[in-house]
Motif scaffolding. Sequence first.
Motif, PDB file in Angstrom:
ATOM      1  N   GLU A   1       6.298   9.852 -13.150  1.00 33.96           N
ATOM      2  CA  GLU A   1       6.752   8.591 -12.121  1.00 33.96           C
ATOM      3  C   GLU A   1       6.804   6.685 -12.026  1.00 33.96           C
ATOM      4  O   GLU A   1       5.816   6.179 -12.832  1.00 33.96           O
ATOM      5  CB  GLU A   1       5.668   8.823 -11.356  1.00 33.96           C
ATOM      6  CG  GLU A   1       6.225   8.789  -9.783  1.00 33.96           C
ATOM      7  CD  GLU A   1       5.695   9.068  -8.980  1.00 33.96           C
ATOM      8  OE1 GLU A   1       5.532   8.921  -7.708  1.00 33.96           O
ATOM      9  OE2 GLU A   1       5.047  10.103  -8.422  1.00 33.96           O
TER      10      GLU A   1
ATOM     11  N   HIS B   1       6.876   3.040 -10.926  1.00 35.40           N
ATOM     12  CA  HIS B   1       7.113   2.343 -10.111  1.00 35.40           C
ATOM     13  C   HIS B   1       7.337   1.134 -10.220  1.00 35.40           C
ATOM     14  O   HIS B   1       6.427   0.301 -11.184  1.00 35.40           O
ATOM     15  CB  HIS B   1       5.456   2.110  -9.298  1.00 35.40           C
ATOM     16  CG  HIS B   1       5.190   3.777  -9.144  1.00 35.40           C
ATOM     17  ND1 HIS B   1       4.926   3.848  -7.751  1.00 35.40           N
ATOM     18  CD2 HIS B   1       4.871   4.564 -10.274  1.00 35.40           C
ATOM     19  CE1 HIS B   1       4.419   5.533  -7.714  1.00 35.40           C
ATOM     20  NE2 HIS B   1       4.328   5.933  -9.602  1.00 35.40           N
TER      21      HIS B   1
ATOM     22  N   VAL C   1       7.272  -2.886  -9.468  1.00 38.83           N
ATOM     23  CA  VAL C   1       5.975  -3.616  -9.080  1.00 38.83           C
ATOM     24  C   VAL C   1       6.696  -5.518  -9.627  1.00 38.83           C
ATOM     25  O   VAL C   1       7.172  -5.092 -10.545  1.00 38.83           O
ATOM     26  CB  VAL C   1       4.999  -3.916 -10.200  1.00 38.83           C
ATOM     27  CG1 VAL C   1       4.402  -5.417  -8.799  1.00 38.83           C
ATOM     28  CG2 VAL C   1       3.877  -2.489  -9.831  1.00 38.83           C
TER      29      VAL C   1
ATOM     30  N   ASP D   1      -2.545   3.481  -7.200  1.00 38.53           N
ATOM     31  CA  ASP D   1      -1.892   3.346  -5.791  1.00 38.53           C
ATOM     32  C   ASP D   1      -2.105   1.916  -4.673  1.00 38.53           C
ATOM     33  O   ASP D   1      -1.146   1.898  -4.186  1.00 38.53           O
ATOM     34  CB  ASP D   1      -2.990   4.356  -4.995  1.00 38.53           C
ATOM     35  CG  ASP D   1      -2.142   4.879  -3.940  1.00 38.53           C
ATOM     36  OD1 ASP D   1      -1.286   5.658  -3.630  1.00 38.53           O
ATOM     37  OD2 ASP D   1      -2.747   4.804  -2.417  1.00 38.53           O
ATOM     38  N   ARG D   2      -2.892   1.651  -4.408  1.00 39.69           N
ATOM     39  CA  ARG D   2      -3.138   0.215  -3.714  1.00 39.69           C
ATOM     40  C   ARG D   2      -1.911  -0.854  -3.816  1.00 39.69           C
ATOM     41  O   ARG D   2      -1.534  -1.132  -3.703  1.00 39.69           O
ATOM     42  CB  ARG D   2      -4.423  -0.565  -3.620  1.00 39.69           C
ATOM     43  CG  ARG D   2      -4.515  -1.777  -2.498  1.00 39.69           C
ATOM     44  CD  ARG D   2      -6.164  -1.580  -2.625  1.00 39.69           C
ATOM     45  NE  ARG D   2      -6.982  -1.794  -3.462  1.00 39.69           N
ATOM     46  CZ  ARG D   2      -8.153  -0.742  -3.881  1.00 39.69           C
ATOM     47  NH1 ARG D   2      -8.368   0.003  -3.271  1.00 39.69           N
ATOM     48  NH2 ARG D   2      -8.777  -1.543  -5.026  1.00 39.69           N
TER      49      ARG D   2
ATOM     50  N   PHE E   1       0.520  -0.160  -5.576  1.00 43.45           N
ATOM     51  CA  PHE E   1       2.001   0.122  -5.091  1.00 43.45           C
ATOM     52  C   PHE E   1       2.550  -0.008  -3.729  1.00 43.45           C
ATOM     53  O   PHE E   1       3.460   0.648  -3.550  1.00 43.45           O
ATOM     54  CB  PHE E   1       2.049   1.556  -5.835  1.00 43.45           C
ATOM     55  CG  PHE E   1       1.771   1.937  -7.677  1.00 43.45           C
ATOM     56  CD1 PHE E   1       2.177   0.960  -8.526  1.00 43.45           C
ATOM     57  CD2 PHE E   1       1.966   3.107  -7.639  1.00 43.45           C
ATOM     58  CE1 PHE E   1       1.580   0.788  -9.499  1.00 43.45           C
ATOM     59  CE2 PHE E   1       1.160   2.969  -9.118  1.00 43.45           C
ATOM     60  CZ  PHE E   1       1.907   2.203 -10.284  1.00 43.45           C
ATOM     61  N   THR E   2       1.699   0.280  -2.687  1.00 45.47           N
ATOM     62  CA  THR E   2       1.402   0.131  -1.764  1.00 45.47           C
ATOM     63  C   THR E   2       1.583  -1.045  -0.612  1.00 45.47           C
ATOM     64  O   THR E   2       1.685  -1.012   0.343  1.00 45.47           O
ATOM     65  CB  THR E   2       0.388   1.630  -1.028  1.00 45.47           C
ATOM     66  OG1 THR E   2      -0.073   1.962  -1.704  1.00 45.47           O
ATOM     67  CG2 THR E   2       1.328   3.250  -1.508  1.00 45.47           C
ATOM     68  N   SER E   3       0.011  -1.362  -0.916  1.00 44.34           N
ATOM     69  CA  SER E   3      -0.437  -2.523  -0.530  1.00 44.34           C
ATOM     70  C   SER E   3       0.510  -4.122  -0.656  1.00 44.34           C
ATOM     71  O   SER E   3      -0.029  -4.655  -1.773  1.00 44.34           O
ATOM     72  CB  SER E   3      -1.774  -3.013  -0.321  1.00 44.34           C
ATOM     73  OG  SER E   3      -2.442  -4.051   0.319  1.00 44.34           O
ATOM     74  N   PRO E   4       1.249  -4.606   0.686  1.00 52.38           N
ATOM     75  CA  PRO E   4       1.930  -5.502   0.360  1.00 52.38           C
ATOM     76  C   PRO E   4       1.106  -6.622  -0.991  1.00 52.38           C
ATOM     77  O   PRO E   4       0.883  -7.680  -1.173  1.00 52.38           O
ATOM     78  CB  PRO E   4       2.792  -5.674   1.223  1.00 52.38           C
ATOM     79  CG  PRO E   4       2.768  -5.204   1.725  1.00 52.38           C
ATOM     80  CD  PRO E   4       1.677  -3.804   1.544  1.00 52.38           C
TER      81      PRO E   4
ATOM     82  N   ALA F   1      -0.817  -6.440  -3.849  1.00 53.92           N
ATOM     83  CA  ALA F   1       0.670  -6.689  -5.011  1.00 53.92           C
ATOM     84  C   ALA F   1       1.044  -8.605  -5.063  1.00 53.92           C
ATOM     85  O   ALA F   1       0.689  -8.730  -6.267  1.00 53.92           O
ATOM     86  CB  ALA F   1       1.928  -6.109  -4.415  1.00 53.92           C
TER      87      ALA F   1
END
Length: 412
Positions: free
Chosen positions: A94, A96, A98, A381-382, A384-387, A390
Amino acid sequence: MTVGEQDLGEVRESATVVVIGAGPAGLTAANLLRRSGIDCVVLERRSREYVTQRQRAGIVESRAVRMFEAWGLADLVLAGPPHDGILEFRVDGESHLVDDSDGSEGPGARLCPQQVLVQKLTDAHLADGGDLRYEVADVCLHDLTGDRATVRYRSADGTPHTITCAFVAGCDGDHGVTRSAVPDGVLTAHAFDHGIGWLTVLADAPPPAHPLLAVSPQGFAAHFPRGPHSSRYYLQCPPGERPDVWPDARVWDALRTRLGDPALTAGPITDRETFPLRSLVHDPMQYGRLFLVGDAAHIVSPMGGKGMNLALYDADVFARAVRDHVRDHDDAALRAYSQRCLRRVWSDQEFSHWLTRTVHDAGDDTLSGPFLRNLARARLDRLFTSPAAAQAFAELMAGLDPLQDHPVATDR
């Protein structure tokens, strides 16, 4: 640089700086010194052809690009397209994406393979009248704590040379002669073995759309561009494994599985080798008139692409310090060289270690067990989901120091 008399066949010379090693660190230091009007001699034990064809890193990070621009060298030494700021993580197939651009003003990273950078640095140095000597032998250092250091060597034709100098830049890597010239007990070596091996493969095969890191139960894999028609691949393997146990068919089967790309286009493999992932820091990075630069002082796990970029940073700090000494008779930067460089080294070591453990622990749980595997998956996961996560990742990837490259405005 001045040349004195020849005594019994020995050539006696003097220079402000002797740079030992003509890789990215040594040639960057030499170019910056020349730009500062400081004479230097570069000594390299290998041939020019060998040095300029040696394949290693492929990304010059944002901070290094801006450093070359500040010295007026970017157009001369950087080649290849700009990095588009996108890094792909592929977890169990999968994708992702970034953004590893931190959003600051100024140019971003460049996709510039090490051998291309070295070729360009070599050309720039020689075009500027630089003194670059290949295939030297028996290099040895003396009087490093005296008023003038002495470097002795034999040229390719066997002629002995002695150069006295104000400073020596040790840019000859982890197994070079410069660090071994430091007496026992002066340097503290901080070493770490990650317990992970990599097979690295260079192939004439289409590059990926973005640099790619892949996590799977079969182990880690990566795919990076090395030109318009070539790629470098990495495959996790047991430490100490020999490259000959990886025939072409096994390489491509493993890549297709771990990258989650059954249609991955194969191509002729032009180089392959295995190596352990390890980290090493020597403290301090200075002994008397000897300054260790790049891999002579530190080795970084390849995750994050920090090794070559740290070498460029060291060279910049060293050249500026010598310039201050020669131009302004100010030795403050020379005295602070090790402390300043090591601050960046440990920051990049931490980031590289974090990324190394994350992408390896998240895949094959036989490496570290299900608990650490789930922790690593949570970190991904953090990301990929937390601005905020990132943004922190992008800042570290860009190599920009928030205290030095983004100074906070203060009231005067």
